[in-house]
Design a protein around this motif. Structure first.
Motif, short mmCIF file in Angstrom:
data_model
loop_
_atom_site.label_atom_id
_atom_site.label_comp_id
_atom_site.label_asym_id
_atom_site.label_seq_id
_atom_site.Cartn_x
_atom_site.Cartn_y
_atom_site.Cartn_z
N VAL A 50 -5.95 25.84 36.04
CA VAL A 50 -6.73 24.71 35.51
C VAL A 50 -6.36 24.49 34.05
CG1 VAL A 50 -9.05 23.82 35.01
CG2 VAL A 50 -8.68 25.22 37.06
N VAL A 51 -6.18 23.22 33.68
CA VAL A 51 -6.01 22.86 32.28
C VAL A 51 -7.25 22.09 31.86
CG1 VAL A 51 -4.65 21.60 30.58
CG2 VAL A 51 -3.51 22.70 32.49
N VAL A 52 -7.97 22.62 30.89
CA VAL A 52 -9.17 21.96 30.36
C VAL A 52 -8.74 21.20 29.11
CG1 VAL A 52 -11.49 22.28 29.43
CG2 VAL A 52 -10.68 23.76 31.29
N ILE A 53 -8.86 19.86 29.14
CA ILE A 53 -8.38 19.02 28.04
C ILE A 53 -9.53 18.22 27.44
CG2 ILE A 53 -6.83 17.15 27.37
CD1 ILE A 53 -5.11 17.81 29.78
N ASP A 54 -9.70 18.34 26.13
CA ASP A 54 -10.65 17.48 25.42
C ASP A 54 -9.94 16.17 25.15
OD1 ASP A 54 -12.36 16.14 23.75
OD2 ASP A 54 -12.72 17.83 22.40
N VAL A 55 -10.27 15.12 25.91
CA VAL A 55 -9.56 13.84 25.75
C VAL A 55 -10.04 13.07 24.53
CG1 VAL A 55 -8.93 13.59 28.17
CG2 VAL A 55 -11.12 12.68 27.38
N ASP A 56 -11.06 13.57 23.83
CA ASP A 56 -11.49 12.94 22.59
C ASP A 56 -10.68 13.44 21.39
OD1 ASP A 56 -13.46 11.42 23.83
OD2 ASP A 56 -14.95 13.01 23.64
N MET A 82 -15.07 15.01 27.63
CA MET A 82 -15.26 13.88 26.72
C MET A 82 -16.72 13.80 26.32
SD MET A 82 -14.73 10.73 29.41
CE MET A 82 -13.48 11.52 30.39
N ALA A 83 -16.98 13.12 25.21
CA ALA A 83 -18.35 13.05 24.69
C ALA A 83 -19.19 12.04 25.46
CB ALA A 83 -18.32 12.73 23.20
N SER A 84 -19.17 10.80 25.06
CA SER A 84 -20.00 9.77 25.70
C SER A 84 -19.12 8.60 26.09
CB SER A 84 -21.10 9.31 24.75
OG SER A 84 -21.92 10.40 24.37
N THR A 86 -17.59 5.19 27.78
CA THR A 86 -18.05 3.92 28.33
C THR A 86 -17.75 3.94 29.82
OG1 THR A 86 -15.90 2.87 27.99
CG2 THR A 86 -17.50 2.71 26.18
N PRO A 87 -18.43 3.12 30.60
CA PRO A 87 -18.13 3.07 32.04
C PRO A 87 -16.66 2.79 32.33
CG PRO A 87 -20.18 1.92 31.58
CD PRO A 87 -19.57 2.27 30.25
N GLU A 88 -16.07 1.87 31.54
CA GLU A 88 -14.67 1.52 31.77
C GLU A 88 -13.75 2.70 31.49
OE1 GLU A 88 -11.86 -1.49 32.90
OE2 GLU A 88 -14.02 -1.32 33.06
N ARG A 89 -14.02 3.42 30.40
CA ARG A 89 -13.17 4.57 30.08
C ARG A 89 -13.32 5.67 31.12
NH1 ARG A 89 -13.40 9.12 25.44
NH2 ARG A 89 -11.20 9.63 25.41
N LEU A 90 -14.54 5.86 31.59
CA LEU A 90 -14.77 6.88 32.61
C LEU A 90 -13.99 6.55 33.87
CD1 LEU A 90 -16.19 9.40 33.60
CD2 LEU A 90 -18.18 8.00 34.19
N ARG A 91 -14.00 5.29 34.28
CA ARG A 91 -13.24 4.90 35.46
C ARG A 91 -11.75 5.11 35.23
NH1 ARG A 91 -17.26 0.88 35.96
NH2 ARG A 91 -16.12 -0.55 34.62
N ARG A 92 -11.28 4.83 34.00
CA ARG A 92 -9.87 5.03 33.69
C ARG A 92 -9.50 6.50 33.79
NH1 ARG A 92 -10.00 2.76 29.11
NH2 ARG A 92 -9.68 4.49 27.67
N MET A 93 -10.37 7.38 33.31
CA MET A 93 -10.11 8.81 33.40
C MET A 93 -10.07 9.28 34.85
SD MET A 93 -9.70 10.08 30.34
CE MET A 93 -8.78 8.55 30.08
N ILE A 102 -16.06 16.27 32.55
CA ILE A 102 -17.28 16.93 32.12
C ILE A 102 -17.62 16.50 30.70
CG2 ILE A 102 -16.07 18.99 31.28
CD1 ILE A 102 -18.52 20.63 32.28
N SER A 103 -18.90 16.43 30.40
CA SER A 103 -19.36 16.08 29.07
C SER A 103 -19.19 17.26 28.12
CB SER A 103 -20.83 15.66 29.11
OG SER A 103 -21.36 15.54 27.80
N THR A 104 -18.78 16.97 26.89
CA THR A 104 -18.68 18.03 25.89
C THR A 104 -20.07 18.53 25.50
OG1 THR A 104 -18.53 16.30 24.19
CG2 THR A 104 -16.48 17.33 24.90
#
Length: 201
Positions: A50-56, A82-84, A86-93, A102-104
């Motif tokens: 597993v690679v855990v990546i902070d995308v922020d 990621m922190a918080s 947007t719906p669009e960014r979440l869908r992109r991820m 997962i939330s930071t």
């Protein structure tokens, strides 16, 4: 033993997460990286599960979006933090090669649970994010409307938008009017605010 590669550019945070995961008897943090072009090299060397990546963090989202890890290490799963979003960014991820998000701000045991779930071949979506995805609507704007709104949001005058996009001034005004109606804004400024908060522009 679950082998984890941790990608986080803040040393203190990275150390805390590594310590948290290493407390578990079945998880080993085999490598850490700050995202400065070293992730793929380390991943190929240590072959994590597993690679855990902070995308922020810097380069975090680009790293996740590149898909190179998944292409070179198809058995490795990605858990994006990621922190918080947007719906669009979440869908992109979720459209990327990520097996989980997962939330930071999530409790420590949720991160551990997510890592274990990915290793079992399942997907993991933080319950907090699942609600965001369910409560959000799809982007109602067409690609052209998004383009027009982005330029308007940058302060570009209507006539300049028309010239750059090879449209008439009237067509640009019609686009802006349609955008305002679609997003439920009171005016153009309100439409820009709504679209930004929703992650559509």
């Amino acid at each position: 033993m679950i082998r984890v590669l941790l990608v986080e550019d803040t040393r203190l945070v990275r150390g805390a997460i590594a310590a948290l995961l290493s407390r578990e008897g079945d998880i080993e943090v085999v490598a850490e990286a700050d995202g400065n072009g070293e992730v793929l090299t380390r991943a190929l060397m240590c072959r994590p599960d597993v690679v855990v990546i902070d995308v922020d963090c810097k380069e975090g989202e680009e790293l996740a979006a590149a898909g190179e890890l998944s292409a070179r290490l198809p058995d490795c799963r990605m858990l994006l933090m990621m922190a918080s979003p947007t719906p669009e960014r979440l869908r992109r991820m979720l459209d990327l090669h990520a097996a989980g998000v997962i939330s930071t701000n999530a409790p420590a045991d949720r991160l551990v649970y997510g890592v274990r779930k990915l290793v079992r071949g399942q997907r993991f979506i933080d319950p907090e994010f699942a609600l965001v995805a369910l409560d959000s609507g799809e982007n109602p704007l067409t690609p052209r409307e998004v383009e027009v709104l982005r330029m308007a949001a940058d302060g570009t005058p209507t006539r300049d938008i028309a010239e750059r996009l090879s449209l008439s001034v009237g067509t640009v005004r019609n686009h802006l009017s349609a955008i305002t109606n679609k997003v439920g804004g009171r005016n153009r400024i309100d439409a820009i605010r709504i679209a930004r908060e929703s992650g559509w522009v």
